[in-house]
Design an enzyme around this catalytic site. Sequence first.
Site, PDB file in Angstrom:
ATOM      1  N   LYS A  87       0.847  -1.203   0.000  1.00 30.89           N
ATOM      2  CA  LYS A  87       0.000   0.000   0.000  1.00 30.89           C
ATOM      3  C   LYS A  87       0.878   1.246   0.000  1.00 30.89           C
ATOM      4  CE  LYS A  87      -3.885   2.099   2.568  1.00 30.89           C
ATOM      5  NZ  LYS A  87      -4.783   1.953   3.734  1.00 30.89           N
ATOM      6  N   SER A 162      -9.701   2.420   2.833  1.00 26.72           N
ATOM      7  CA  SER A 162      -8.863   3.170   1.925  1.00 26.72           C
ATOM      8  C   SER A 162      -7.943   2.289   1.090  1.00 26.72           C
ATOM      9  CB  SER A 162      -7.997   4.148   2.737  1.00 26.72           C
ATOM     10  OG  SER A 162      -7.091   3.440   3.609  1.00 26.72           O
ATOM     11  N   SER A 186      -9.854  -0.207   6.991  1.00 27.35           N
ATOM     12  CA  SER A 186      -9.303  -0.034   5.647  1.00 27.35           C
ATOM     13  C   SER A 186      -8.593  -1.251   5.079  1.00 27.35           C
ATOM     14  CB  SER A 186      -8.354   1.168   5.619  1.00 27.35           C
ATOM     15  OG  SER A 186      -9.061   2.363   5.833  1.00 27.35           O
TER      16      SER A 186
END
Length: 519
Positions: A87, A162, A186
């Site tokens: 990420k 997210s 997330s």
Amino acid sequence: MGSKNLDIIRMSAAELAAALQAGTVTSVEAVQAHLDRIAAVDPGENGVHAYLHVNAEEALAVAAEVDALRAADETLHPLAGVPIAIKDLIVTKGQPTTAGSKMLEGWMSPYDATVIEKIREAKLPMLGKTNLDEFAMGSSTEHSAYGNTRNPWDLGRIPGGSGGGSAAAVAAFEAPLALGTDTGGSIRQPGAVTGTVGSKPTYGGVSRYGAIAMASSLDQIGPVTRTVMDAALLHELIGGHDPKDSTSLNEPVPALVAAAEQGAAGDLSGMRIGVIRELQGEGYEPGVQQRFDEALELLRGAGASIVEVSCPNLQYALAAYYLIMPSEVSSNLAKFDGVRYGKRVVPTEGPVTIERVMGSTRAANFGDEVKRRIILGTYALSAGYYDAYYGSAQKVRTLIQRDFDAAFAEADVLISPTSPTVAFEFGAKSDDPLAMYLNDVATIPANMAGIPGISVPGGLSEGLPVGIQFLAPAHEDARMYRAGAALEALLEKQWGGPLLAQAPDIEAAIAAAGQGEVA
């Protein structure tokens, strides 16, 4: 894509690791197969767009090193040579780290996060950096400054947020493993809507050093995978004490792989599973509730005792979270001002002062959602309002922690749907921030209490994935892996294989979208 490449990319990380150790697949072949898949389905207007940066050269070099060491009979980590995606909130030396924001466009970190150091030491080739809502603020990956990531199950729908990029990469077979961060769900919520496994460790169980902070008392790095076993393998690798993180737990990593193996045997005799009364029913889509009820029956059939527990203060969790989190956001993002950090924007008219440079930089480089949360947090922390808002929210947080303590006195693990809905269409909630925030209603409580949680695929509703969430007491992550692996095994026996085997052909969907046949 050749048949061997298709076989490789559809292997779980554990299966690929076994194939690498047996010599039936090389790490270079595995990395190249995933790079080919990324090239086939990720770019373009209708592509998945899971990646912001592809790290092909370095990934292939690490893979070649692993193959040479393995040929020389060197002792390697069990996951050595298995590719992984990261990420883009986790700093990596030699690759850009943008946090999905124009504020950090093109920034190259001079150091590695602790989890990246562990990934490098174990020699997992890093395929690249994945898309996210800007500074991890969102539930749909619609707030990235670099465009939306698409859900591989339906290219017109969100992949969660997210960390939608990491979840989409794993679901689209663009990576067998990924790292995400979970502040209010997330990792778990994207897992639920993409049919993948997302795990949030106990707060402090995995070092946060090198993860760009959103809300420091809530953030946690964790695994994104296709199976519970893969999550356990990755969690064991990245977990452990880190003196560079003042919130890191100074205790051994639990035996997570052994717990997953125990659960996969399908026997839950003696385990008490608590159904959280407040996290089901009203507000949850009928299809989501139905899959959840069916999961409970399977777990009961495996020997678990199902008990109902009440956590009455969870009704205040969402409101308290959206005071605590923005307050910490306001503090953590204050440094991105074009003077200390961030891509500087100098005003073109009028005097150039520090104050005006800061204002121009933040106005130009922060998106609407980031600005919204900074404003809310700054207000909640302001003189005269601190006790009424932030202070009260922290008191609610304590009540939520006590609710969980009481619930875990009655049950070994707790269970709920991960998300109240399946993936929604792009734009469906863009004009209503409160509706967007409700996506995290079931995941936020775990972050407020610092307890671990895992989402596993629970089936389909209207052709789209549903997630089932297990929560465990702090430090008892192994319990959720045992329960999650058991449910996964029971459901896959019904389905005849993994849920992702039922996903549509992405390449055909992308081609159809290019011809105007898909929204």
